[in-house]
Write a protein that holds these residues in place. Structure first.
Motif, PDB file in Angstrom:
ATOM      1  N   ILE A   1       0.835  -1.208   0.000  1.00 49.86           N
ATOM      2  CA  ILE A   1       0.000   0.000   0.000  1.00 49.86           C
ATOM      3  C   ILE A   1       0.871   1.260   0.000  1.00 49.86           C
ATOM      4  CG2 ILE A   1      -1.648   1.352   1.369  1.00 49.86           C
ATOM      5  CD1 ILE A   1      -2.754  -1.442   2.326  1.00 49.86           C
ATOM      6  N   LYS A   2       1.870   1.271   0.861  1.00 45.57           N
ATOM      7  CA  LYS A   2       2.702   2.475   0.989  1.00 45.57           C
ATOM      8  C   LYS A   2       3.556   2.736  -0.247  1.00 45.57           C
ATOM      9  CE  LYS A   2       2.965   2.742   6.031  1.00 45.57           C
ATOM     10  NZ  LYS A   2       3.830   2.714   7.220  1.00 45.57           N
ATOM     11  N   GLU A   3       3.920   1.683  -0.962  1.00 44.76           N
ATOM     12  CA  GLU A   3       4.828   1.835  -2.101  1.00 44.76           C
ATOM     13  C   GLU A   3       4.115   1.836  -3.451  1.00 44.76           C
ATOM     14  OE1 GLU A   3       7.648  -1.315  -1.591  1.00 44.76           O
ATOM     15  OE2 GLU A   3       8.318  -0.558   0.371  1.00 44.76           O
ATOM     16  N   TYR A   4       2.799   1.714  -3.449  1.00 40.02           N
ATOM     17  CA  TYR A   4       2.062   1.608  -4.705  1.00 40.02           C
ATOM     18  C   TYR A   4       2.120   2.926  -5.483  1.00 40.02           C
ATOM     19  CZ  TYR A   4      -1.419   0.194  -8.081  1.00 40.02           C
ATOM     20  OH  TYR A   4      -2.048  -0.127  -9.254  1.00 40.02           O
ATOM     21  N   HIS A   5       2.293   2.812  -6.801  1.00 42.35           N
ATOM     22  CA  HIS A   5       2.313   3.995  -7.671  1.00 42.35           C
ATOM     23  C   HIS A   5       1.355   3.798  -8.832  1.00 42.35           C
ATOM     24  CE1 HIS A   5       5.678   5.934  -5.670  1.00 42.35           C
ATOM     25  NE2 HIS A   5       6.326   4.765  -5.688  1.00 42.35           N
ATOM     26  N   LEU A   6       0.620   4.843  -9.144  1.00 48.12           N
ATOM     27  CA  LEU A   6      -0.260   4.819 -10.312  1.00 48.12           C
ATOM     28  C   LEU A   6       0.575   4.913 -11.579  1.00 48.12           C
ATOM     29  CD1 LEU A   6      -2.999   7.339  -9.120  1.00 48.12           C
ATOM     30  CD2 LEU A   6      -3.151   4.849  -9.120  1.00 48.12           C
ATOM     31  N   ASP A   7       0.040   4.386 -12.653  1.00 44.35           N
ATOM     32  CA  ASP A   7       0.657   4.533 -13.968  1.00 44.35           C
ATOM     33  C   ASP A   7       0.178   5.867 -14.542  1.00 44.35           C
ATOM     34  OD1 ASP A   7       1.383   4.471 -16.648  1.00 44.35           O
ATOM     35  OD2 ASP A   7       1.031   2.312 -16.847  1.00 44.35           O
ATOM     36  N   LYS A   8       1.079   6.818 -14.635  1.00 47.41           N
ATOM     37  CA  LYS A   8       0.710   8.168 -15.075  1.00 47.41           C
ATOM     38  C   LYS A   8       0.265   8.219 -16.534  1.00 47.41           C
ATOM     39  CE  LYS A   8       3.736  10.382 -11.718  1.00 47.41           C
ATOM     40  NZ  LYS A   8       4.931  11.240 -11.509  1.00 47.41           N
ATOM     41  N   HIS A   9       0.531   7.167 -17.271  1.00 44.10           N
ATOM     42  CA  HIS A   9       0.142   7.125 -18.680  1.00 44.10           C
ATOM     43  C   HIS A   9      -1.264   6.553 -18.877  1.00 44.10           C
ATOM     44  CE1 HIS A   9       4.213   8.223 -19.693  1.00 44.10           C
ATOM     45  NE2 HIS A   9       4.677   7.207 -18.981  1.00 44.10           N
ATOM     46  N   LYS A  10      -1.902   6.158 -17.774  1.00 48.82           N
ATOM     47  CA  LYS A  10      -3.248   5.581 -17.852  1.00 48.82           C
ATOM     48  C   LYS A  10      -4.232   6.450 -17.081  1.00 48.82           C
ATOM     49  CE  LYS A  10      -1.807   0.746 -18.349  1.00 48.82           C
ATOM     50  NZ  LYS A  10      -1.957  -0.625 -17.810  1.00 48.82           N
ATOM     51  N   ASN A  11      -5.502   6.360 -17.477  1.00 49.28           N
ATOM     52  CA  ASN A  11      -6.521   7.113 -16.750  1.00 49.28           C
ATOM     53  C   ASN A  11      -6.891   6.386 -15.456  1.00 49.28           C
ATOM     54  OD1 ASN A  11      -8.350   5.048 -17.402  1.00 49.28           O
ATOM     55  ND2 ASN A  11      -9.260   6.185 -19.101  1.00 49.28           N
ATOM     56  N   LEU A  12      -7.710   7.032 -14.654  1.00 51.44           N
ATOM     57  CA  LEU A  12      -8.046   6.486 -13.336  1.00 51.44           C
ATOM     58  C   LEU A  12      -8.724   5.127 -13.447  1.00 51.44           C
ATOM     59  CD1 LEU A  12      -8.288   6.707 -10.261  1.00 51.44           C
ATOM     60  CD2 LEU A  12     -10.372   8.075 -10.591  1.00 51.44           C
ATOM     61  N   GLU A  13      -9.666   5.002 -14.363  1.00 54.67           N
ATOM     62  CA  GLU A  13     -10.404   3.742 -14.489  1.00 54.67           C
ATOM     63  C   GLU A  13      -9.465   2.582 -14.855  1.00 54.67           C
ATOM     64  OE1 GLU A  13     -14.562   2.204 -16.521  1.00 54.67           O
ATOM     65  OE2 GLU A  13     -14.029   4.324 -16.594  1.00 54.67           O
ATOM     66  N   SER A  14      -8.504   2.840 -15.723  1.00 56.82           N
ATOM     67  CA  SER A  14      -7.536   1.804 -16.100  1.00 56.82           C
ATOM     68  C   SER A  14      -6.633   1.447 -14.925  1.00 56.82           C
ATOM     69  CB  SER A  14      -6.680   2.269 -17.281  1.00 56.82           C
ATOM     70  OG  SER A  14      -7.468   2.426 -18.431  1.00 56.82           O
ATOM     71  N   ASN A  15      -6.236   2.450 -14.154  1.00 52.52           N
ATOM     72  CA  ASN A  15      -5.415   2.190 -12.973  1.00 52.52           C
ATOM     73  C   ASN A  15      -6.174   1.359 -11.934  1.00 52.52           C
ATOM     74  OD1 ASN A  15      -2.589   3.344 -12.724  1.00 52.52           O
ATOM     75  ND2 ASN A  15      -3.650   5.107 -13.618  1.00 52.52           N
ATOM     76  N   ILE A  16      -7.458   1.619 -11.798  1.00 56.72           N
ATOM     77  CA  ILE A  16      -8.278   0.840 -10.862  1.00 56.72           C
ATOM     78  C   ILE A  16      -8.323  -0.619 -11.308  1.00 56.72           C
ATOM     79  CG2 ILE A  16     -10.622   0.480  -9.990  1.00 56.72           C
ATOM     80  CD1 ILE A  16     -10.974   3.570 -10.136  1.00 56.72           C
ATOM     81  N   ALA A  17      -8.579  -0.837 -12.589  1.00 56.30           N
ATOM     82  CA  ALA A  17      -8.616  -2.205 -13.117  1.00 56.30           C
ATOM     83  C   ALA A  17      -7.272  -2.900 -12.922  1.00 56.30           C
ATOM     84  CB  ALA A  17      -9.007  -2.183 -14.589  1.00 56.30           C
ATOM     85  N   ASP A  18      -6.179  -2.171 -13.150  1.00 53.36           N
ATOM     86  CA  ASP A  18      -4.839  -2.740 -12.961  1.00 53.36           C
ATOM     87  C   ASP A  18      -4.616  -3.168 -11.516  1.00 53.36           C
ATOM     88  OD1 ASP A  18      -4.192  -2.414 -15.607  1.00 53.36           O
ATOM     89  OD2 ASP A  18      -2.955  -0.624 -15.296  1.00 53.36           O
ATOM     90  N   PHE A  19      -5.096  -2.364 -10.578  1.00 52.71           N
ATOM     91  CA  PHE A  19      -4.922  -2.687  -9.159  1.00 52.71           C
ATOM     92  C   PHE A  19      -5.605  -4.011  -8.829  1.00 52.71           C
ATOM     93  CE2 PHE A  19      -5.515  -2.600  -4.623  1.00 52.71           C
ATOM     94  CZ  PHE A  19      -4.491  -1.836  -4.116  1.00 52.71           C
TER      95      PHE A  19
END
Length: 198
Positions: free
Chosen positions: A7-25
């Motif tokens: 949780i503390k080290e997780y990073h979003l993929d800045k090249h993807k939108n929020l919905e894609s980042n949620i699916a990736d998680f």
């Protein structure tokens, strides 16, 4: 997996939108079945509120984002993250998933919208002084429940929606109280009292 470090080290993929980042998680945490439930909840939530459809959709997608943390680890993880824990949550750590999800939404997804965090934090129990946004997510989670089959309370809940969302919420809470609820969370009790008063 060290859940706290993840949780503390997780990073979003800045090249993807929020919905894609949620699916990736959900993919990364091997909780795609939870993602499907959350997708259903998101779709139900936007049917219940005419004002905040986009925010409710995102809240629906994220409300169970902590599902990758086993119930047996939720108390320890919550303590490590300095999440306030009530006595009832200590006795029944399953209930901590709503607070853990709210924490992950802020920490990992950088969402600080107060109404979204509030609704995710009480989506299982509701609470006193709830908002319309809280209520919409709470009800959507009960309509699109994550168990097999049709919820036994669903028909009555949907009929009550013709009167109000508050009446529908009380149908579900009364169902819990009449069917051997294991632990009565104080937020649930205060929500019930407020709904009955209305």
């Amino acid at each position: 997996m060290d859940y706290v470090d993840f949780i503390k080290e997780y990073h979003l993929d800045k090249h993807k939108n929020l919905e894609s980042n949620i699916a990736d998680f959900y993919r990364q945490t091997n909780t795609l079945s939870t993602y499907r439930h959350c997708w259903d909840v998101a779709k139900e939530a936007i049917k219940l509120d005419n004002w905040f459809k986009e925010d409710l959709y995102i809240a629906g997608l994220l409300h169970d984002i902590s599902a990758f943390i086993p119930t047996s680890c939720r108390l320890e993880v919550s303590q490590a993250l300095n999440i306030p824990i009530l006595e009832e949550e200590q006795e029944f750590p399953l209930l901590l998933h709503q607070k853990l999800s709210a924490y992950i939404v802020k920490k990992c997804f950088k969402i600080n919208d107060a109404k979204t965090i509030s609704a995710i934090k009480c989506h299982t129990t509701l609470r006193g002084n709830f908002t319309d946004f809280d209520l919409a997510l709470f009800l959507a989670d009960k309509i699109a429940w994550d168990q097999p089959g049709i919820p036994p309370y669903l028909s009555k809940l949907e009929t009550s929606l013709n009167s109000s969302k508050e009446a529908a919420a009380l149908v579900y809470i009364d169902y819990l109280f009449n069917n051997g609820i294991k632990i009565i969370h104080p937020w649930l009790r205060s929500a019930k009292e407020e709904l009955e008063a209305k």
